[in-house]
Write a protein that holds these residues in place. Sequence first.
Motif, PDB file in Angstrom:
ATOM      1  N   LEU B  18      -0.838  -4.306  -2.668  1.00 53.53           N
ATOM      2  CA  LEU B  18      -0.626  -4.136  -4.005  1.00 53.53           C
ATOM      3  C   LEU B  18      -0.093  -2.641  -4.176  1.00 53.53           C
ATOM      4  N   ALA B  19      -0.112  -1.813  -3.239  1.00 60.96           N
ATOM      5  CA  ALA B  19       0.095  -0.403  -3.543  1.00 60.96           C
ATOM      6  C   ALA B  19       1.540   0.057  -3.607  1.00 60.96           C
ATOM      7  N   GLY B  20       2.352  -0.707  -3.607  1.00 63.57           N
ATOM      8  CA  GLY B  20       3.799  -0.376  -3.928  1.00 63.57           C
ATOM      9  C   GLY B  20       3.677   0.204  -5.414  1.00 63.57           C
ATOM     10  N   LYS B  21       4.580   1.156  -5.713  1.00 64.27           N
ATOM     11  CA  LYS B  21       4.586   1.558  -6.880  1.00 64.27           C
ATOM     12  C   LYS B  21       4.763   0.642  -8.166  1.00 64.27           C
ATOM     13  N   TRP B  22       5.436  -0.379  -7.732  1.00 58.94           N
ATOM     14  CA  TRP B  22       5.724  -1.309  -9.010  1.00 58.94           C
ATOM     15  C   TRP B  22       5.379  -2.589  -8.755  1.00 58.94           C
ATOM     16  N   LYS B  23       4.449  -2.940  -7.743  1.00 57.68           N
ATOM     17  CA  LYS B  23       4.030  -3.957  -7.471  1.00 57.68           C
ATOM     18  C   LYS B  23       3.057  -4.767  -8.448  1.00 57.68           C
ATOM     19  N   PRO B  24       1.908  -3.776  -8.949  1.00 61.94           N
ATOM     20  CA  PRO B  24       1.146  -4.360  -9.947  1.00 61.94           C
ATOM     21  C   PRO B  24       2.095  -4.891 -11.131  1.00 61.94           C
ATOM     22  N   VAL B  25       2.991  -4.102 -11.758  1.00 65.00           N
ATOM     23  CA  VAL B  25       3.703  -4.353 -13.019  1.00 65.00           C
ATOM     24  C   VAL B  25       4.585  -5.518 -12.556  1.00 65.00           C
ATOM     25  N   ILE B  26       4.950  -5.816 -11.335  1.00 69.94           N
ATOM     26  CA  ILE B  26       6.008  -6.881 -11.466  1.00 69.94           C
ATOM     27  C   ILE B  26       5.006  -8.144 -11.096  1.00 69.94           C
ATOM     28  N   LEU B  27       3.965  -8.400 -10.559  1.00 71.21           N
ATOM     29  CA  LEU B  27       2.830  -9.177 -10.744  1.00 71.21           C
ATOM     30  C   LEU B  27       2.514  -9.850 -12.113  1.00 71.21           C
ATOM     31  N   GLN B  28       2.073  -8.669 -12.923  1.00 74.03           N
ATOM     32  CA  GLN B  28       1.701  -9.049 -14.046  1.00 74.03           C
ATOM     33  C   GLN B  28       2.939  -9.513 -14.840  1.00 74.03           C
ATOM     34  N   HIS B  29       3.942  -9.088 -14.728  1.00 75.83           N
ATOM     35  CA  HIS B  29       5.158  -9.693 -15.397  1.00 75.83           C
ATOM     36  C   HIS B  29       5.264 -11.212 -15.126  1.00 75.83           C
ATOM     37  N   LEU B  30       5.273 -11.520 -13.707  1.00 73.85           N
ATOM     38  CA  LEU B  30       5.544 -12.808 -13.154  1.00 73.85           C
ATOM     39  C   LEU B  30       4.387 -13.698 -13.440  1.00 73.85           C
ATOM     40  N   ALA B  31       3.346 -13.179 -13.759  1.00 73.80           N
ATOM     41  CA  ALA B  31       2.155 -14.133 -14.308  1.00 73.80           C
ATOM     42  C   ALA B  31       2.483 -14.819 -15.353  1.00 73.80           C
ATOM     43  N   VAL B  83       0.993 -19.634  -5.194  1.00 78.25           N
ATOM     44  CA  VAL B  83      -0.256 -20.005  -5.714  1.00 78.25           C
ATOM     45  C   VAL B  83      -0.984 -18.935  -5.216  1.00 78.25           C
ATOM     46  N   LYS B  84      -0.954 -18.345  -3.880  1.00 77.86           N
ATOM     47  CA  LYS B  84      -1.800 -17.115  -3.588  1.00 77.86           C
ATOM     48  C   LYS B  84      -1.446 -16.155  -4.488  1.00 77.86           C
ATOM     49  N   GLY B  85      -0.381 -15.751  -4.857  1.00 72.31           N
ATOM     50  CA  GLY B  85       0.136 -14.831  -6.012  1.00 72.31           C
ATOM     51  C   GLY B  85      -0.818 -15.168  -7.288  1.00 72.31           C
ATOM     52  N   GLU B  86      -0.782 -16.174  -7.649  1.00 67.44           N
ATOM     53  CA  GLU B  86      -1.610 -16.642  -8.802  1.00 67.44           C
ATOM     54  C   GLU B  86      -2.778 -16.265  -8.759  1.00 67.44           C
ATOM     55  N   SER B  87      -3.508 -16.540  -7.637  1.00 67.15           N
ATOM     56  CA  SER B  87      -4.832 -16.502  -7.242  1.00 67.15           C
ATOM     57  C   SER B  87      -5.319 -15.156  -7.572  1.00 67.15           C
ATOM     58  N   LEU B  88      -4.268 -14.152  -7.399  1.00 70.45           N
ATOM     59  CA  LEU B  88      -4.613 -12.826  -7.279  1.00 70.45           C
ATOM     60  C   LEU B  88      -4.745 -12.301  -8.579  1.00 70.45           C
ATOM     61  N   ILE B  89      -4.338 -12.875  -9.622  1.00 69.51           N
ATOM     62  CA  ILE B  89      -4.122 -12.683 -11.118  1.00 69.51           C
ATOM     63  C   ILE B  89      -5.495 -12.126 -11.748  1.00 69.51           C
ATOM     64  N   PRO B  90      -6.452 -13.220 -11.561  1.00 77.17           N
ATOM     65  CA  PRO B  90      -8.095 -12.818 -11.933  1.00 77.17           C
ATOM     66  C   PRO B  90      -8.397 -11.571 -11.362  1.00 77.17           C
ATOM     67  N   VAL B  91      -8.182 -11.268 -10.053  1.00 75.40           N
ATOM     68  CA  VAL B  91      -8.378 -10.090  -9.181  1.00 75.40           C
ATOM     69  C   VAL B  91      -7.987  -8.899 -10.038  1.00 75.40           C
ATOM     70  N   LEU B  92      -6.715  -8.968 -10.349  1.00 76.93           N
ATOM     71  CA  LEU B  92      -5.993  -7.931 -11.181  1.00 76.93           C
ATOM     72  C   LEU B  92      -6.498  -7.675 -12.651  1.00 76.93           C
ATOM     73  N   ARG B  93      -6.994  -8.902 -13.217  1.00 76.93           N
ATOM     74  CA  ARG B  93      -7.505  -8.852 -14.321  1.00 76.93           C
ATOM     75  C   ARG B  93      -8.929  -7.877 -14.433  1.00 76.93           C
ATOM     76  N   GLN B  94      -9.621  -8.145 -13.325  1.00 77.61           N
ATOM     77  CA  GLN B  94     -10.847  -7.376 -13.238  1.00 77.61           C
ATOM     78  C   GLN B  94     -10.504  -6.161 -13.090  1.00 77.61           C
ATOM     79  N   ILE B  95      -9.535  -5.641 -12.393  1.00 78.20           N
ATOM     80  CA  ILE B  95      -9.361  -4.408 -11.813  1.00 78.20           C
ATOM     81  C   ILE B  95      -8.824  -3.622 -13.482  1.00 78.20           C
ATOM     82  N   ASP B  96      -8.117  -4.371 -14.151  1.00 79.95           N
ATOM     83  CA  ASP B  96      -7.683  -3.857 -15.384  1.00 79.95           C
ATOM     84  C   ASP B  96      -9.034  -3.703 -16.212  1.00 79.95           C
ATOM     85  N   GLN B  97     -10.049  -4.664 -16.273  1.00 78.68           N
ATOM     86  CA  GLN B  97     -11.066  -4.334 -17.032  1.00 78.68           C
ATOM     87  C   GLN B  97     -11.837  -3.421 -16.800  1.00 78.68           C
TER      88      GLN B  97
END
Lengths: 110, 110
Positions: B18-31, B83-97
Amino acid sequence: MTYNDFENCAVNITIGMLAGKWKPVILQHLAAGELRFIQLWRLLPRVSKKVLLEQLRQLENDGLVQRHEHIKFPPEVGYALTVKGESLIPVLRQIDQWARVNLGDVKVMP
Amino acid sequence: MTYNDFENCAVNITIGMLAGKWKPVILQHLAAGELRFIQLWRLLPRVSKKVLLEQLRQLENDGLVQRHEHIKFPPEVGYALTVKGESLIPVLRQIDQWARVNLGDVKVMP
DNA sequence: TAACCAGGATACGTTCTGGTAACCGGATGA
DNA sequence: TCATCCGGTTACCAGAACGTATCCTGGTTA
């Protein structure tokens, strides 16, 4: 809500705080309680003092770890999680859970 | 359990993904659904095509994103979460929380 | 007297990451 | 004829991250 800016993306900021090569390992060790610098260093045999110090300083600057300096000789400095740092442990644990399911044969949190 | 080795630390591996500079932003858009390269690029106006492509390729290599190439002219390539990427979204959401509570005035996930 | 201790500082070199700018292919519209 | 479209490549560069090696303090121990 625009997170087209990576600087304002909360997830990105948090990931950035964890992205040092040894930071998750350090945090997980400190989750078990305060450790002195030398103890931490001996637990992580492949990291140099300089790099370990850099990681600790960054964690300190981000408010996740606090440094306790006891005036003694030889010097004695303890590092421990802050409240904020402790609040991050459940998050790390969830990341670990995710990895346990989605990554292959990888060692995990205790 | 020894995670004195950063290579074997599950959290570290995941953070690394997840550590790439734009990766979280990308993942959140693709969500929100598949996006074409150009759409993603326009959403992230400050990133170059090259860097965006690098981030996408790394996400693809880590199995979080998949590329759909439609043979057309002009070219048309879609990127979507696996599917793996989608399964990461809740994790990102907890990080966001966590960030919402523990960081200052920072923009957050939708 | 000399070596050692813990915590750090410093100098220096390498590797990784992100960034700019220019270019490409080949269908389409002006 | 020429620019435009999209997805991508290439060459090149700056700065961050990471690593090694050496040095420091000033009590304690051999």
